[in-house]
Design an enzyme around this catalytic site. Structure first.
Site: not given
Ligand code: F6R
Length: 619
Positions: A2, A30, A78, A105-106, A488, A492, A495, A511, A614
């Protein structure tokens, strides 16, 4: 998650709607699925809200214009309690006269109990949200107190969980009251106008003077004042800071997407994170790490807590930190850490890594670690965020605002900050590698130019990505520091392109995972540099042969000049040479570009992938 905006400007201006809508647009990154605004005008509160993106809200506002106003609040939601519908969108009104409006928010954890009490009093609800409970409670409290700040104070003391609440009331024009517990809230100070936001992006177009609000604080803003109290009603104050970036940093600057722009900003993210942290003689000087040096010397274990991409940065760091400092280092997903019984004491250093500084799981892990007596350091990209404030010390990454939901430049900056911390501890404890610190710093300083060079030759990677747009599954293999890079790279692709992708440690192949290989299965392999100890390079080259023999299409990421891989690779993507421990800063770049290009070829929104937020500010 949010996004929250609050604004009070001069009475004559009446531009609250524009300011609030601009703030909401800047907070879009976000992640959200509905949006709404409330404006106070005369002795009325007007609200407008819609499910979906801001464009839907704008359409509604065009059909039904709102009255001009100088006081407003806005929200991007959200969904948690209740689906993303018009009814559940914020603001929510309270009271039979609907004169009060709230955004939140929360999660209010005791909302069921509170709602039952309110229902028993005959109060009716129009949404499924926990927020409406807060709105109704505030309306009742306002009736009694006839003061919005006093009403807020009464209500927050009945709420459990995490929340930022903003409220306006028709009988209090020119006032927005906000409260925070475990959820983000920043105050922006203008000239004759004041702002509130989930983060500074909400008001960066107007002011760079900000105040980080503390835990369990209430702030009341008018056009000319901002008064802070704690939940007990005592005067309090936040921590002022100057935002170091401006509105232009949050624009696309000619790139088609924020993701493209942020991938290209990576040389700066690394260089800026290194900047000013070492002497010309190659000694690290970290004035910001305010933990007693004697305590740091006594540390006998390091635990890194983080989620998602940040946890992969932690996995890369583990290899370097253990190698340089000789202190045992574990990496744990923050949400697992806090629900087991970790062996932590005052000689443990808990390092949290978080771009947003608001990830609830990471925040709670830090609080838990402190309860257990650990020293805590936060590696964070966002000034004014909660996690650094809850930690003993902070090492900021200087990646600049990361707007695309999926992390790229913050990942590189996090790894860089972890290296700095590892080298600092090495120097402080006079570990055997201390003599190597100046040379490692020189190698690190050379990385930004190497990333720049690499970015300049990504055409073939883009071609491969477009060609592979119909892939159903892609595997990623790596070993040593290449293992988290593989993880990673897979994340990517999941996502951004919604393609099944998995990262494995190459040594694990036999394995189990090798059963997945059949004709045409694309596999990226991150090959360790030829200098990597224990012949790991040769072992991975053997792995490439094993999967190729079973029909895999091998896409190999290898150091320039490493000719040994070519005979077994369908594609070789070369990266500039770097010491093995620093190589993740380069090896990940083609995988980011690949995922971004493939998702773009599929016509997907790479900046705001479906279902993702985000900052994950709820558990
Ligand atoms: C992936 C991504 C998420 C964040 C995770 C932690 O591209 O962005 O996996 O890395 O949600 O977020 P932060 O770094 O804000 O704690």
């Amino acid at each position: 998650m949010c996004g929250i905006v609050g604004y009070v400007g001069p009475g004559a201006d009446e531009r609250a709607l524009d300011v609030v809508m601009e703030g909401l647009a800047r907070l879009e990154y976000r992640g959200y699925d509905s949006a709404g605004v409330a404006l106070v005008n005369g002795h009325e509160v007007a609200t407008a809200k819609r499910a979906g993106k801001l464009a839907n809200l704008r359409e509604l506002l065009a059909e039904h214009p709102m009255p001009p106003s100088s006081t407003g609040i806005g929200h991007t939601r959200w969904a948690t309690h209740g689906g993303p519908t018009d009814q559940n969108a914020h603001p929510h009104r309270g009271g039979t006269d609907g004169k009060l409006a709230v955004i939140h928010n929360g999660i209010i954890e005791n909302f069921h109990a509170l709602k039952s009490q309110l229902l028993a009093q005959g109060i009716t609800f129009t949404s499924e949200t926990d927020t409406e409970v807060a709105a109704q409670l505030l309306a009742i409290a306002y009736e009694e107190a006839q003061d919005l700040t006093a009403a807020m104070r009464q209500v927050v003391n009945r709420l459990e969980g995490a929340f930022t609440l903003l409220a306006v009331h028709a009988d209090a024009p020119g006032v927005v009251v906000a409260a925070r517990r475990n959820s983000p809230l920043v105050l922006g100070l203008g000239d004759g106008e004041n702002f509130l936001g989930s983060d500074v992006a909400a008001f960066i177009g107007y002011t760079r003077r900000a105040v980080e609000l503390g835990q369990d604080q209430i702030v009341t803003i008018t056009a000319d004042s901002a008064e802070v109290i704690d939940f007990a009603g005592n005067p309090a104050h936040g921590t002022p800071f100057e935002v170091t970036w401006d509105a232009a940093a949050a624009e696309k600057n000619g790139f088609p997407t924020f993701m493209e722009k942020e991938i290209h900003e990576q040389p700066h993210a690394v260089a800026d994170t290194l900047l000013g942290r070492s002497t010309p003689q190659g000694r690290l000087a970290l004035d910001e790490v305010r933990i007693d040096e004697a305590d740091l010397r006594a540390i006998d274990k390091i635990v890194i807590v983080a989620c998602g991409t940040a946890s992969y940065a932690g996995m890369v760091a583990k290899y370097a930190i253990e190698h340089w400092t000789r202190i045992p280092c574990e990496v744990e997903l923050a949400h697992e850490f806090r629900y087991r019984d970790p062996v932590i004491d005052e000689r443990t250093l808990v390092v949290s890594i978080s771009q947003s500084g608001e990830t609830m799981d990471t925040l709670m892990a830090v609080k838990y670690a402190r309860q257990l007596g650990a020293r805590t350091i936060s590696i964070c990209n966002t000034h004014g965020a909660t996690i650094p404030r809850e930690s003993d010390a902070v090492l900021y990454t200087h990646a600049g605002p990361e707007i695309a939901v999926a992390s790229t430049k913050a990942f590189l900056a996090q790894i860089t900050a972890c290296y700095i911390l590892g080298l600092y501890l090495t120097q402080l404890r006079e570990a055997q590698a201390a003599a190597d610190v100046p040379e490692i710093l020189r190698e690190l300083a050379a990385i930004p130019d190497k990333i720049e060079t690499l970015l300049g030759r990504m055409d073939r990677v883009r071609e491969i990505a477009r060609f592979m747009a119909d892939s159903r599954s892609v595997l990623f293999l790596g070993r040593h520091v290449g293992y988290p890079v593989a993880m990673e790279g897979a994340l990517k692709l999941k996502e951004l392109a919604y393609i099944h992708a998995e990262g494995f440690a190459a040594g694990e192949l036999k394995h189990g995972p090798i059963a997945l290989i059949d004709a045409g299965q694309p596999v990226f392999i991150v090959v360790p540099g030829p200098d990597t100890p224990h012949s790991l390079h040769d072992k991975v080259v053997s792995n490439i042969q094993e999967i190729r023999a079973r029909g895999a299409r091998t896409l190999v990421i290898a150091d320039e000049g490493d000719d040994s891989v070519a005979p077994f690779a369908d594609e070789v993507i070369t990266i500039p040479q770097a010491p093995p421990l620093l190589s993740p800063l380069l090896a990940i770049v083609p995988l980011q570009v690949f995922a971004c290009e493939l998702a773009t070829a599929k016509g997907l929104d790479v900046d705001q992938p479906r279902n993702l937020a985000k900052s994950v500010t709820v558990e």
